[in-house]
Scaffold this active site. Sequence first.
Site, PDB file in Angstrom:
ATOM      1  N   LYS A  84       0.890  -1.107  -0.129  1.00 39.23           N
ATOM      2  CA  LYS A  84      -0.043   0.045   0.079  1.00 39.23           C
ATOM      3  C   LYS A  84       0.887   1.215  -0.218  1.00 39.23           C
ATOM      4  O   LYS A  84       1.698   1.040   0.603  1.00 39.23           O
ATOM      5  CB  LYS A  84      -0.956  -0.077   1.442  1.00 39.23           C
ATOM      6  CG  LYS A  84      -2.053   1.067   1.252  1.00 39.23           C
ATOM      7  CD  LYS A  84      -2.691   1.104   2.517  1.00 39.23           C
ATOM      8  CE  LYS A  84      -3.754   1.925   2.556  1.00 39.23           C
ATOM      9  NZ  LYS A  84      -4.506   1.951   3.757  1.00 39.23           N
ATOM     10  N   SER A 159      -9.597   2.128   3.123  1.00 37.65           N
ATOM     11  CA  SER A 159      -8.798   2.694   2.394  1.00 37.65           C
ATOM     12  C   SER A 159      -7.724   1.772   1.363  1.00 37.65           C
ATOM     13  O   SER A 159      -7.113   2.382   0.253  1.00 37.65           O
ATOM     14  CB  SER A 159      -7.947   3.703   3.001  1.00 37.65           C
ATOM     15  OG  SER A 159      -6.888   3.029   4.006  1.00 37.65           O
ATOM     16  N   SER A 183      -9.607  -0.547   7.267  1.00 36.14           N
ATOM     17  CA  SER A 183      -8.938  -0.122   6.000  1.00 36.14           C
ATOM     18  C   SER A 183      -8.371  -1.336   5.110  1.00 36.14           C
ATOM     19  O   SER A 183      -8.083  -1.348   4.299  1.00 36.14           O
ATOM     20  CB  SER A 183      -8.050   0.921   5.922  1.00 36.14           C
ATOM     21  OG  SER A 183      -8.835   2.239   6.038  1.00 36.14           O
TER      22      SER A 183
END
Lengths: 490, 481
Positions: A84, A159, A183
Site C-alpha cells: 500500500k 482505504s 481499511s
Amino acid sequence: MAAHAASELWQLSAAEASRLLADREISSVELTDACLERIAAVDDRISAYITVTADLARQQATDADRRIAAGDASPLTGVPMQIKDLLCTNGIATTCASRMLAEYIPVYDATAVARLREHGAVLLGKGNMDEFGMGSSTENSAFFPTRNPWDTGRVPGGSSGGSAAAVSAGAAPFALGTDTGGSIRQPASFCGVTGLKPTYGRVSRYGLVAYASSLDQVGPIARDAADCALILQSIAGHDSRDATSLPDAVPDYSAALTGDISGLRLGVPSEYFAEGMDAGVRAAVTAAIDQLAALGAEIREVSLPTTQYALACYYIIAPSECSANLARYDGVKYGYSHQGDGDMWEAMERTRQHGFGPEVKRRIMLGAFALSSGYYDAYYHKAQQVRTLIRQDFAHVFEEVDALAAPVSPVVAFPIGERTDDPVRMYLVDVYTLPVNMAGLPAMSVPCGFSNGLPVGLQLIGPHLSEDRLLNIAHTYQQATEWHRERPGI
Amino acid sequence: MAYKYETVIGLEVHAELSTNSKLFCNCEVKFGSEANTQTCPICLGMPGVLPVMNQRAVEFSIRAALGLNCKIASYSKFDRKNYFYPDLPKGYQISQYDLPLAYDGHVDYELDGETKRVRINRIHLEEDAGKLVHADVTGNPNQSYVDFNRSCVPLLEIVSEPDLRSPAEAIAYWRAVKEILEYVEISDCNMEEGSFRCDANISLRPVGSKELGTRTELKNKNSFQHVMTALEYEEKRQARILDQGGKVIQETVLFDINTGRTASMRSKEEAHDYRYFPEPDLVPFEVDAAEVERIRAALPELPAERRKRFVEEYGIPTYDAEFLTATRQMADFFDETARLSSDPKGSSNWIMGDLSGLLNNAGIEIQDAKVTPAHLSELIELIKNQTISGKIAKSVLPDVFETGKTPKQIVEEKGLSQISDASAIESIVDQVIEENPGPAQDYRDGKQKAIGFLVGQVMKATRGKANPQMVNQLLQQKLTG
C-alpha cells in the site's frame, strides 16, 4: 495446481508459490513476470497500482532465485507482493495517494517492508488507496479511483482498495495494507479476499505514514488465512523504532493452523446485526456462523452495548490525531510546495490548500476543532472516555468467549460515486470495523459468500494477541468452504 | 524603582541537556556543525517516522529536578503542542502539558547578603526546534533557510512561581539555576550557543496588593545583561502607563538591544491555541521511586550545601566560600587543595589571589589549567617547612602555571631554596652591618624600625633566599650583643 504454465502462475497463493519455488519447479523470475503481465492485462480496468516497479521486481526476483539456489531462502523468498502506498519504500515514490506527496521518495523502508525485503519478497509496486488512508472506497485517491474486480462499476472498498483489488484480480499474490478503522478488512470483504488487522503494536508502525497514530496498524491482504499466517510471521514482532510496538514473543502462526476448532466459544454480538444491513450480508454471515458451529464451535449470543458510540468516537479521535500528523506537510521540507509572491505564511497555507484533497481537509478541520480550547473536554476527552468503555465492553465479552463472529460491513461493494456526496453515509460502511481499532484488537475478514453476486466478508475478532487463534478459525473455515477460492472473471 | 508599585517577575528557564544524542533519535548533539548535518528522518519529521525516548534525557531531567528541590512525578506523559512554523518539522512540538516530569521545588539564592527563596512550579522535558537562517547569512532579504541541527535536542523548561520582586532578583535566581544545572552536569548552560535561555514575564501591582497585575512577556533571552536591561525598561514603561491611569496590555514584547527599548510583537503570536493532546507515539512513563533515590544518591554536593560545609569544616569566611563555589570545578579544586595541604585558609588565599589572577590573564577556567591541587598544596608545604619564603612562592606559581612542573622541581632548577645555614647567613649579616653603619647605629640607639632596612639588605644580597626569621635573629644578636 496441475500445470504451471506461465499464464497461470499469477493465480498462485503465496503458500503455493513458496512451495513451488522451494521445489525449484518455478523460478521467481517466471512468477514475477507472470504477475507483471497480469498487472499489464488488468490494471487499466481496476487501477489497483499507483506505481509498478517492474525493473526492480525483476532484479529482486533474480536475487531471490539466487538465494533459493544457495539454500538461503525463507518461505516468502521470491514471492511477489504489492505494498500500500502509505508504507515507505526506500528509493520508491510513496505518494499516500496525495497530491502533497505525488513525487515524494522516502530515504528509508518502513519496518514491515524492510522485514519482507529481508525475507526476499519481490516488490511489484505500490497500491492505490484513499488519500492518507482517509476513506472507505478508494475514491479519495488524488490520482484515480480503484475499481472492484467483481464489478468495475463498483468501489473496492477502502482505504486499502488498491491492495484488495490487486489480490482479488491476481495482480499480486499478496499485499500489505493498513487498517485504522477497517481499511484492511472492509476492502478485503468487498473484493472477496482474506485480510488481517493485527493487535495494535504487533506490527511496527515505523514507516507507516501516520493517519491516526493510536489506531493505525499494518497487516496482510491475501488469498487465504494460511497466506496471512506466513506474511504476519515475517512482519510481526518488537521494533525498537516504535515505542508502541509490543515486546511479546511472536508465536508460530502456521503451526497454529490445526484445522480444529472444537470447543471454541464463539460469540455473536447482537449489535452487529442491526437494522439496515443488507439481507444478503446477513444471510451469508449467518450461514458462516452455522458452518463454524458445525465445525465444532459453541455459539453464544453476546452484547457489546457501546457499539453504537464507536462511530462518533472514532470521528473525534482519528481526525484529532490526523490534524497533528498531517501538520508536517507545509511545503518547507519535502513534497508539494506552493510557489508564489506571498510571504512564508501564505506559502504554507496555499501548499495545504492545494496539496490536500477535500476529505483530508475535512478531517483536519474536524480534528483541529475537537482539540481546540474550550471544546477539548466536550469532544476529545469525552471520546477517550468512551473509548475506554468500548475497550471494557470487549474485555468483558472475552471473559465469556474466545472470539467473536460478525459481518465486516453491513453492505457489499457499492457503485462508484454513490456515497461521495454524503460523508456520514460513507462513514457508516465501517460501523462494524471501527470498534475493533478503538480497542486495539486483532480481527480478520474472511470471504463467506455473495450477495447479488458481490462478495461478503465474515469478521472474526479476538482478544489481544490472539492472531494465532483467529487464523486457525479462518483456516478451519476455509478448509471446509470454497468461498475464498472464488475469483472474479476479470 | 517607583515606590508605589511592587514588581512581580516569573521566569521560564530553558536549558538544553548535554546528552550525547537527541531526545527522540540517535543524531549527535553538537553545536556549530554545518547546517543540517546532524539530522535524520526522525528529527526532520519525514513521513512515517516515530519518536523513541532517550532514557538518558529522562535521567538528566530527574537529576536537574532533584538539584532544584523538586518532587518527581511518579506518572508522567508527553503531549503534542500544535503550531505551524518552518523551523518546527512535524508541525507540533513534543512537550509535556498537564503531567510534567517534576513539580513543586525551590531555589535559594543570595542577593546583597540575604538568602531568598523562589518556588519552582514545574519542570518539563521537550524537544527543541530548528533554527531559521535569515538575510544576514543568506545575503538575500527575501529568503530564509532552515537548519534542523537543533531540532529534537532535549530541552528542559523550568517554570518559576512569580516570586521575584526586581530585575536584580530575577538575574540572581537565573544565575543560581545555572550554577545548579552546571553542578549536576546536565547542561553546559552555554548562553552564547543558546543552550541556556529564558522567557521572563513581568507585571506591577500597587504595594500591598495581593492581586497580580497584567503582565508582559519577554521571549528567548540568552544574556543576563539583556534580561536585566529589558526588565528594567519594562518596569519603567509599565509604571509610566499605570501612573497615567492606563492599562498594561498582555502581550509579548520584543527587546531591541540596540535601542535598549521593548516593542510589541505581532498579536498573531499571542492568539495561539496550541491544541495540546497526549502524544500517541510515546507511552506514558512511570518513574520508579527507587530509581529516583538512586539518582539522588549519586548527585554531587550542590553549591549551597558546599558553601555551608566550607565555612563549617574549613573555617573559612563566608565571602571566601561564595567565591570558591562559583563553579563546581573551582570548588573541587579548593576542596582537594585544602585537604592535601591541611591549610584551608592558605589554600583559599592562593586560589582567590594569585591563581585567579593567572587564570584571568590567561582567559581560561581552573579545570583547563596545568596547575593542580597537588601543586598548590606542595607550594604551601614548601613555605611551611621554610624551604622557600612566601615571596619566592609567589614567583614559583606562575612557572608552575606556565609549565605544569611541580613547585619542588622549579625551586630546585632555579636554586630558590632558602639559605638556613647560620654560618652562611652570618657572614652576609656582618658584611651588611659593616657597609651600613648609619642604620646599624640607629638601631643600637633604639630605633627599632631600622632593622627592617638591614633585613632587606641581607635578603637583597641573598636574592631573597635567606630565611628571613634567621636574618632577623642574627642581626639582633650582632647589634645588641
